[in-house]
Design a protein around this motif. Structure first.
Motif, PDB file in Angstrom:
ATOM      1  N   LYS A 512     -63.238   7.185  25.140  1.00  0.00           N
ATOM      2  CA  LYS A 512     -62.645   7.004  23.818  1.00  0.00           C
ATOM      3  C   LYS A 512     -61.122   7.048  23.905  1.00  0.00           C
ATOM      4  O   LYS A 512     -60.418   6.245  23.271  1.00  0.00           O
ATOM      5  CB  LYS A 512     -63.161   8.089  22.884  1.00  0.00           C
ATOM      6  N   MET A 513     -60.591   7.969  24.724  1.00  0.00           N
ATOM      7  CA  MET A 513     -59.149   8.091  24.876  1.00  0.00           C
ATOM      8  C   MET A 513     -58.547   6.841  25.521  1.00  0.00           C
ATOM      9  O   MET A 513     -57.518   6.319  25.090  1.00  0.00           O
ATOM     10  CB  MET A 513     -58.819   9.318  25.727  1.00  0.00           C
ATOM     11  N   ILE A 514     -59.224   6.315  26.552  1.00  0.00           N
ATOM     12  CA  ILE A 514     -58.720   5.117  27.231  1.00  0.00           C
ATOM     13  C   ILE A 514     -58.796   3.903  26.316  1.00  0.00           C
ATOM     14  O   ILE A 514     -57.884   3.070  26.283  1.00  0.00           O
ATOM     15  CB  ILE A 514     -59.496   4.892  28.547  1.00  0.00           C
ATOM     16  N   LEU A 515     -59.867   3.801  25.551  1.00  0.00           N
ATOM     17  CA  LEU A 515     -59.996   2.659  24.636  1.00  0.00           C
ATOM     18  C   LEU A 515     -58.932   2.706  23.552  1.00  0.00           C
ATOM     19  O   LEU A 515     -58.414   1.663  23.130  1.00  0.00           O
ATOM     20  CB  LEU A 515     -61.393   2.645  24.019  1.00  0.00           C
ATOM     21  N   ASN A 516     -58.590   3.906  23.111  1.00  0.00           N
ATOM     22  CA  ASN A 516     -57.487   4.029  22.154  1.00  0.00           C
ATOM     23  C   ASN A 516     -56.173   3.584  22.777  1.00  0.00           C
ATOM     24  O   ASN A 516     -55.338   2.941  22.132  1.00  0.00           O
ATOM     25  CB  ASN A 516     -57.379   5.478  21.660  1.00  0.00           C
ATOM     26  N   THR A 517     -55.998   3.933  24.070  1.00  0.00           N
ATOM     27  CA  THR A 517     -54.793   3.487  24.787  1.00  0.00           C
ATOM     28  C   THR A 517     -54.749   1.970  24.876  1.00  0.00           C
ATOM     29  O   THR A 517     -53.705   1.344  24.654  1.00  0.00           O
ATOM     30  CB  THR A 517     -54.763   4.094  26.203  1.00  0.00           C
ATOM     31  N   LEU A 518     -55.913   1.347  25.190  1.00  0.00           N
ATOM     32  CA  LEU A 518     -55.965  -0.108  25.281  1.00  0.00           C
ATOM     33  C   LEU A 518     -55.663  -0.752  23.934  1.00  0.00           C
ATOM     34  O   LEU A 518     -55.005  -1.800  23.865  1.00  0.00           O
ATOM     35  CB  LEU A 518     -57.336  -0.561  25.785  1.00  0.00           C
ATOM     36  N   GLU A 519     -56.136  -0.144  22.878  1.00  0.00           N
ATOM     37  CA  GLU A 519     -55.887  -0.693  21.550  1.00  0.00           C
ATOM     38  C   GLU A 519     -54.386  -0.677  21.250  1.00  0.00           C
ATOM     39  O   GLU A 519     -53.845  -1.623  20.655  1.00  0.00           O
ATOM     40  CB  GLU A 519     -56.658   0.105  20.499  1.00  0.00           C
TER      41      GLU A 519
END
Length: 562
Positions: A512-519
């Motif tokens: 979830k943290m990495i996907l937020n970073t990608l967003e």
């Protein structure tokens, strides 16, 4: 003979550009002097026999001593010069050769690197280069010098006594015929040996890297049987090669010692009795004959060795002189759009299309998710996007410029890629970061570690960023390896980020943290995600669905799914 000369010319033309010409000329002069020097020894010995020992003219003795002393001084001096010149030339040539090979290996098309050639490429880079170095030193330089000196000795023998000389030449054609006959068998055997050895190297590398899987599958017995089979085949071929070489050497030795030389002494004795030859002249002739025939033996041995080396030489030079697969063209620093127009692709040797009629446009700052079942063509599509594969039909362009007209290295610098099983090296975390960005600062490293969720783990280690992670990151868990791989890619600061199932081994919170970073990154970068998890595509602006090599759905999303 024609076989060897023609192939030697081809090899020389291939390596000529890698040779330092002045050093080569200097080395040739030194070698000629060293090879010609033995001509002086027998002449001095003839003076000792005819004038000092037989005629008793002791005044010649000081010239004999002086002659031998000069020969020793000249030989010692030029041996030292020869060693220095040889090392300089050979080392320079080897560096140029390895540099070209490594450069071309890095530029090989992706389908070449994936076609099971790892063992062969490794063998070429290590063993075959040494074979070419041996050829350059002993086959290229010494071989032609031996031919030149053999011609000189041939003339000298005729001048001493033409009757003995002509008789000694009668057996030489038989030597070359025998060498040619055995050389053909040596070549085919060496070719088979080299192929099996390449397969063995690849199998050994894979087995060592996959030792955990071998143990888990209880596959030790099968691996041992494979090892035995490889070495059984290699041992048979090695023995066969040695027997060909021994057969050639034995034939030459028998002919030289038991046929030619005995008859020469017999004929020389008759000529001495008739007054056509002196004892000293016969000794001089036989000394020169030994050197002459020794040169013929070296030529024959070189021809046999050349037949043995030829498969390795061809492979090495084919890899050293292949044209670059990356044409120099337009340099791309940024992009607005990448377009696929009716693109078809199939792998080498296959008639089935892996990608079929792909029409697609990627725009700047898009967040695109590629979905579809395994084997639907997603990874192949990414490889074509990266320029690693070329379409069979259709074309791919960036900013309206065809990929074929691009500087492919500049194109690939636009991409940062994280694959499902990214390769990490047996060095520190910091050094793994330096591989992609040698001038990276520690602050930059900690920033990307935080973005990828690995910062807390690294700070907990006694050595921090200097922690050694083992071969392929074996000391890390699967999730930790993926997070370091993601951090390494973020460090590149590329315009387009590609993630191929790169969050598959992460826990829910880290993902979830990495996907937020990608967003967040998608606000100023282009992000492409290949995923099966629904969570991995929630933030995507666009979802592209693949099925059997086709794009069956391309959906632009107005708002984020919650």
């Amino acid at each position: 003979m024609q076989f060897n000369f023609s192939h030697r010319r081809q090899i020389f033309s291939s390596i000529y550009s890698m040779i330092r010409k002045r050093q080569l000329i200097s080395l040739l002069v030194v070698k000629l002097i060293l090879q010609a020097l033995p001509m002086a020894g027998p002449f001095v010995f003839m003076i000792l026999v005819d004038y000092v020992l037989i005629k008793g003219q002791l005044t010649y003795f000081k010239w004999v001593v002086t002659g031998y002393l000069l020969i020793y001084i000249v030989d010692s001096t030029f041996q030292a010069v020869h060693l220095q010149q040889t090392n300089k030339l050979i080392n320079g040539f080897t560096f140029q050769l390895k540099h070209k090979i490594w450069k071309n290996i890095l530029r090989l098309p992706a389908d070449d690197e994936e076609s099971g050639r790892v063992g062969e490429l490794k063998n070429t880079m290590e063993s075959d280069v040494d074979e070419l170095k041996t050829y350059f030193n002993t086959q290229f330089i010494d071989y032609y010098i031996q031919w030149l000196l053999s011609i000189v000795y041939c003339v000298v023998l005729l001048c001493i006594n033409y009757k003995l000389a002509i008789f000694s030449y009668l057996m030489i054609p038989l030597s070359f015929w025998m060498t040619k006959w055995l050389g053909k068998s040596m070549y085919s055997t060496s070719e088979r040996y080299r192929k099996i050895w390449g397969g063995y190297e690849e199998w050994l590398s894979n087995s060592i890297q996959g030792w955990k899987e071998i143990k888990a599958l209880n596959n030790e017995r099968k691996q041992l049987a494979t090892f035995t089979r490889f070495w059984g085949d290699l041992s048979v071929l090695f023995f066969r090669r040695q027997m060909y070489w021994f057969g050639n050497r034995s034939f030459i030795s028998f002919k030289d010692f038991f046929v030619t030389r005995m008859n020469l002494y017999f004929l020389g004795g008759l000529l001495i009795m008739d007054g056509d030859l002196t004892i000293g002249s016969l000794i001089l002739f036989m000394k020169y004959y030994e050197v002459f025939f020794g040169g013929i033996q070296k030529i024959n041995s070189s021809d046999m060795d050349f037949s043995n080396l030829l498969p390795s030489l061809r492979r090495t030079l084919n890899l050293a002189v292949i044209p670059s697969a990356q044409p120099k063209g337009h340099k791309i620093r940024s992009f607005e759009r990448i377009t696929f127009e009716s693109v078809y692709f199939s792998y080498r040797g296959s008639s089935r299309y892996v990608l079929e009629d792909i029409n697609f446009q990627l725009r700047k700052n898009e967040y695109v998710a590629l979905v579809g079942k395994s084997g639907s063509g997603k990874s192949t599509f990414i490889n074509m996007l990266l320029g690693q594969y070329q379409p069979l039909k259709g074309n791919i362009s960036i900013n309206g410029i065809d990929y074929k007209n691009l500087d492919i290295q500049c194109l690939q610098k636009l991409f940062g890629v994280v694959i499902q099983d990214s390769l990490l090296f047996n060095m520190s975390i910091k050094d793994n970061f330096y591989i992609v960005k040698p001038n990276a600062t520690i602050e930059e490293m900690w920033r990307v570690c935080k973005q990828s969720g690995i910062e807390e783990y690294i700070r907990a280690q006694p050595n921090g960023l200097d922690t050694i992670i083992g071969e392929k990151g074996v000391k890390l868990s699967g999730g930790q390896r993926q997070r370091i791989a993601i951090a390494r890619t973020l460090l590149l600061d590329s315009s387009i980020l590609v993630f191929d199932e790169s969050t598959s081994q992460l826990d829910h919170e880290t993902e979830k943290m990495i996907l937020n970073t990608l967003e967040k990154l998608a606000a100023y970068k282009t992000v492409i995600v290949i995923a099966h998890r629904h969570s991995s595509i929630q933030a995507a602006h666009r979802i592209v669905t693949f099925d059997n090599g086709r794009i069956v759905k391309d959906v632009f999303r107005i708002s984020r799914i919650t």
